[in-house]
Write a protein that holds these residues in place. Sequence first.
Motif, PDB file in Angstrom:
ATOM      1  N   PHE A  30       0.858  -1.188   0.000  1.00 36.06           N
ATOM      2  CA  PHE A  30       0.000   0.000   0.000  1.00 36.06           C
ATOM      3  C   PHE A  30       0.893   1.236   0.000  1.00 36.06           C
ATOM      4  N   GLU A  31       0.748   2.065  -1.021  1.00 34.04           N
ATOM      5  CA  GLU A  31       1.629   3.230  -1.188  1.00 34.04           C
ATOM      6  C   GLU A  31       0.794   4.502  -1.281  1.00 34.04           C
ATOM      7  N   ALA A  32       1.195   5.509  -0.490  1.00 32.83           N
ATOM      8  CA  ALA A  32       0.442   6.765  -0.458  1.00 32.83           C
ATOM      9  C   ALA A  32       0.523   7.533  -1.781  1.00 32.83           C
ATOM     10  N   GLY A  38       9.365   6.096  -3.491  1.00 32.58           N
ATOM     11  CA  GLY A  38       9.626   7.016  -2.371  1.00 32.58           C
ATOM     12  C   GLY A  38      10.698   8.027  -2.739  1.00 32.58           C
ATOM     13  N   LYS A  39      11.781   8.040  -1.966  1.00 36.20           N
ATOM     14  CA  LYS A  39      12.855   9.016  -2.225  1.00 36.20           C
ATOM     15  C   LYS A  39      13.525   8.726  -3.561  1.00 36.20           C
ATOM     16  N   LEU A  40      13.495   7.470  -3.952  1.00 33.04           N
ATOM     17  CA  LEU A  40      14.094   7.083  -5.244  1.00 33.04           C
ATOM     18  C   LEU A  40      13.041   7.325  -6.325  1.00 33.04           C
ATOM     19  N   GLY A 462      13.555   0.011   5.903  1.00 31.06           N
ATOM     20  CA  GLY A 462      13.808   1.329   5.312  1.00 31.06           C
ATOM     21  C   GLY A 462      14.907   2.098   6.012  1.00 31.06           C
ATOM     22  N   GLY A 463      15.198   3.260   5.444  1.00 32.34           N
ATOM     23  CA  GLY A 463      16.350   4.045   5.866  1.00 32.34           C
ATOM     24  C   GLY A 463      16.289   4.617   7.272  1.00 32.34           C
ATOM     25  N   SER A 464      15.138   4.593   7.934  1.00 31.35           N
ATOM     26  CA  SER A 464      15.077   5.190   9.281  1.00 31.35           C
ATOM     27  C   SER A 464      15.262   4.150  10.386  1.00 31.35           C
TER      28      SER A 464
HETATM   29  P1  FAD Z   1      11.384   5.813   1.280  1.00 26.04           P
HETATM   30  O1  FAD Z   1      12.031   6.189   0.019  1.00 26.04           O
HETATM   31  O2  FAD Z   1      11.527   6.691   2.442  1.00 26.04           O
HETATM   32  O3  FAD Z   1       9.847   5.574   0.952  1.00 26.04           O
HETATM   33  C1  FAD Z   1       8.844   5.431   1.915  1.00 26.04           C
HETATM   34  C2  FAD Z   1       7.540   5.290   1.162  1.00 26.04           C
HETATM   35  O4  FAD Z   1       6.470   5.181   2.105  1.00 26.04           O
HETATM   36  C3  FAD Z   1       7.227   6.489   0.280  1.00 26.04           C
HETATM   37  O5  FAD Z   1       6.947   6.046  -1.032  1.00 26.04           O
HETATM   38  C4  FAD Z   1       5.999   7.108   0.933  1.00 26.04           C
HETATM   39  O6  FAD Z   1       5.117   7.728   0.005  1.00 26.04           O
HETATM   40  C5  FAD Z   1       5.367   5.902   1.569  1.00 26.04           C
HETATM   41  N1  FAD Z   1       4.446   6.235   2.646  1.00 26.04           N
HETATM   42  C6  FAD Z   1       4.617   7.164   3.599  1.00 26.04           C
HETATM   43  N2  FAD Z   1       3.542   7.186   4.435  1.00 26.04           N
HETATM   44  C7  FAD Z   1       2.694   6.229   3.990  1.00 26.04           C
HETATM   45  C8  FAD Z   1       1.428   5.759   4.450  1.00 26.04           C
HETATM   46  N3  FAD Z   1       0.834   6.249   5.554  1.00 26.04           N
HETATM   47  N4  FAD Z   1       0.817   4.774   3.743  1.00 26.04           N
HETATM   48  C9  FAD Z   1       1.401   4.243   2.622  1.00 26.04           C
HETATM   49  N5  FAD Z   1       2.606   4.663   2.163  1.00 26.04           N
HETATM   50  C10 FAD Z   1       3.246   5.631   2.854  1.00 26.04           C
HETATM   51  N6  FAD Z   1      20.971   6.846  -1.065  1.00 26.04           N
HETATM   52  C11 FAD Z   1      21.974   6.253  -1.762  1.00 26.04           C
HETATM   53  O7  FAD Z   1      22.212   5.041  -1.605  1.00 26.04           O
HETATM   54  N7  FAD Z   1      22.732   6.974  -2.655  1.00 26.04           N
HETATM   55  C12 FAD Z   1      22.509   8.303  -2.867  1.00 26.04           C
HETATM   56  O8  FAD Z   1      23.170   8.928  -3.701  1.00 26.04           O
HETATM   57  C13 FAD Z   1      21.481   8.944  -2.133  1.00 26.04           C
HETATM   58  N8  FAD Z   1      21.214  10.263  -2.317  1.00 26.04           N
HETATM   59  C14 FAD Z   1      20.028  10.769  -1.842  1.00 26.04           C
HETATM   60  C15 FAD Z   1      19.643  12.050  -2.238  1.00 26.04           C
HETATM   61  C16 FAD Z   1      18.400  12.556  -1.867  1.00 26.04           C
HETATM   62  C17 FAD Z   1      17.984  13.912  -2.310  1.00 26.04           C
HETATM   63  C18 FAD Z   1      17.541  11.760  -1.069  1.00 26.04           C
HETATM   64  C19 FAD Z   1      16.164  12.269  -0.694  1.00 26.04           C
HETATM   65  C20 FAD Z   1      17.946  10.518  -0.614  1.00 26.04           C
HETATM   66  C21 FAD Z   1      19.190  10.009  -1.001  1.00 26.04           C
HETATM   67  N9  FAD Z   1      19.628   8.732  -0.622  1.00 26.04           N
HETATM   68  C22 FAD Z   1      20.694   8.154  -1.243  1.00 26.04           C
HETATM   69  C23 FAD Z   1      18.898   7.977   0.407  1.00 26.04           C
HETATM   70  C24 FAD Z   1      17.961   6.957  -0.198  1.00 26.04           C
HETATM   71  O9  FAD Z   1      17.143   7.571  -1.154  1.00 26.04           O
HETATM   72  C25 FAD Z   1      17.072   6.377   0.895  1.00 26.04           C
HETATM   73  O10 FAD Z   1      17.856   5.905   1.979  1.00 26.04           O
HETATM   74  C26 FAD Z   1      16.230   5.238   0.399  1.00 26.04           C
HETATM   75  O11 FAD Z   1      15.693   5.480  -0.880  1.00 26.04           O
HETATM   76  C27 FAD Z   1      15.128   5.063   1.436  1.00 26.04           C
HETATM   77  O12 FAD Z   1      14.247   4.092   1.046  1.00 26.04           O
HETATM   78  P2  FAD Z   1      13.136   3.587   2.034  1.00 26.04           P
HETATM   79  O13 FAD Z   1      12.912   2.153   1.696  1.00 26.04           O
HETATM   80  O14 FAD Z   1      13.465   3.913   3.431  1.00 26.04           O
HETATM   81  O15 FAD Z   1      11.791   4.327   1.628  1.00 26.04           O
END
Ligand code: FAD
Length: 490
Positions: A30-32, A38-40, A462-464
Motif C-alpha cells: 500500500f503506497e500513499a 519514495g525518495k528514489l 527502510g532508511g530510518s
Molecule cells: P522511502 O524512500 O523513504 O519511501 C517510503 C515510502 O512510504 C514512500 O513512497 C511514501 O510515500 C510511503 N508512505 C509514507 N507514508 C505512507 C502511508 N501512511 N501509507 C502508505 N505509504 C506511505 N541513497 C543512496 O544510496 N545513494 C545516494 O546517492 C542517495 N542520495 C540521496 C539524495 C536525496 C535527495 C535523497 C532524498 C535521498 C538520497 N539517498 C541516497 C537515500 C535513499 O534515497 C534512501 O535511503 C532510500 O531510498 C530510502 O528508502 P526507504 O525504503 O526507506 O523508503
Amino acid sequence: KPKAIIIGAGVAGIASAIRMAVKGFDVAVFEANAYPGGKLAEIKLEGFRFDAGPSLFTMPQYVDELFELAGKNPKDYFEYEKLNEVCRYFYEDGLRLTAHTDLNKFAAEIEQRTQSSAKEVKRFLKKSETIYDITHRVFLERSLHKIKSYLHWDTLRSVFRFGQIDAFRTQAKANESSFTDERITQIFNRYATYNGSNPYQAPATLNVIPHFEYHFGAFLPKNGMYGIIDALVKLAKDLGVKFLMNSRVDEIVYDNKVVTGIKISDKLIASSVVISNLDIWFTYRKLLKAFPAPEKLLSQERSSSALIFYWGVKSSHPELGLHNIFFAKDYKAEFDSIWKAEAPYHDPTIYINITSKHIESDAPAGCENWFVMINVPANKGQDWDKLITQAKQNILQKVNSILKKTINDDIVCERVLDPRGIELNTGSYQGSLYGNSSNNQFAAFLRHPNFSSQIEGLYFCGGSVHPGGGIPLALLSAKIIDQDLGIKGL
Ligand code: FAD
C-alpha cells in the motif's frame, strides 16, 4: 497462503515484498503516492529526465540478489555499468582532481597534484577495509537486537576486534592525521554526508564508507537510478505482489499484542504480518497513535536534508563528469552552519550530478540535466523560500567562478526540492534523507530494530531503522526481516 502487507513502496518496501513473495506469502503493498520508489523517484521536465533523489549506486549485489532469490537472471530485468570515475572534485584555489575507481590511478593523481602521497591514500583505504571487515556482519547484515546474532563465530570475532573500528575519535580528527594535504582530508570527510552526518562529530568508523566505492565500485543503472525501482517493481509483480497506489495507510491494527492488519479510511484489511516502510517516527506518531512510542529513540537527532535544483541546461560542459563536487573553502564552517546554526552555509559544498553524460536520452541534444544539491539542515520551520533564493545566488556565483563562465542564462527549466517537499513526498520526518544522524558512537544502537518487540507480526524496514539510510542499507533492512521471519518458520 498467509498474507503480508507492506506499508510504503520505497526501495526497502519493494525488497521486503519480493522477499515475502518468495517465501510464499500473498503480498500487497500500500503506497500513499501515485508512483513507487519514495525518495528514489524521477522527474521529467521539458525534455529532460532527472533522478530526483539518490544518484550514487553502490553495492548493486544487494539488488541482484533479489532476482537470484526469485530464481531469475538479474540481467533480464536490470543492467548497470561500473564507473571509471567516482567523482570530479573542484576547489576554490583552482585544484581539480578526478577520483578514479582504479585506486592506483587515484592515488597517483593525488601524489602528483597535492601534498599528500599515494601511500597515505592507500594506507587510509586499507584501514577502511579493516573497518568494513569488522563491522559489516555485526552492524549491517544482522539484527543488532537479537541474541542469536551474537552466537555466530564471525560476529564474536568482530566484537573482539572492536578496538580497531576507530569509534572514539571523530572522522575529521582521524582524517586530519591521515593526510598531509587538507584538501584530501576534505574528500574523505565528505563521506559522513553519505548518511547525513557531520564529520566533525561522527565517529571515524564512518571511514568504512569509501570502501564501498573503491573496493566494490560505483555504478549507474542503464536507465538511471529510477531503473532500480522499475526493475524491482516488475520482479515483484512477476511474483504476484499487488501494488495499491494512492493508498495512504491510516492505522496499524493489533489485538492483544498481535498484529491483525491495517486500516485505510476505516476499512480494515486483515493480515498477520505487517511491514512498515514508512519512517519510524511517523509509523509511531501516525499509524500506532495509541501505542506507547519509544520516545528516547524517536528523539534522536535526525540526519541532514538537501536542497536540490533540477536544471535543464542548454549547453554542454566537458570539464564536468557524472558526479562533481565544488568544495566549500571552509568545510568546518559549513558543517557548523548546518548543525549548529541550522541554516544552509553561504559558501556551500555543491554536488552536481549529470546523468546525461552517460544516458543520452536524459537531455535534448547539446543540453545537460543538472541535479544541483547542497546539504542543508533538517526542517525545523526555517524560512525555506528565503533560503532557497539566497542559496541559488550563492550556488550560481560559486559554479560560475570555479568554471570561469556564466551558466545563469543557460538554465532553460528548473524545479526545486527542499526539506519540506522531501517530508511531504516521502513521509520522512523533518525531510531528513537518512533517518537519524550518525553523529555519535552509539547511533547504530539507537536505530529502531527491524521488528516490534511488543507487537507480534509487526516489522520495520527502510532508511530510518536498522541498519540505516542509503539504498544498500535500506535493502539490508529487508534482508534482516527475511532472516527473522525465516527463523520463526511462519
Ligand atoms: P522511502 O524512500 O523513504 O519511501 C517510503 C515510502 O512510504 C514512500 O513512497 C511514501 O510515500 C510511503 N508512505 C509514507 N507514508 C505512507 C502511508 N501512511 N501509507 C502508505 N505509504 C506511505 N541513497 C543512496 O544510496 N545513494 C545516494 O546517492 C542517495 N542520495 C540521496 C539524495 C536525496 C535527495 C535523497 C532524498 C535521498 C538520497 N539517498 C541516497 C537515500 C535513499 O534515497 C534512501 O535511503 C532510500 O531510498 C530510502 O528508502 P526507504 O525504503 O526507506 O523508503
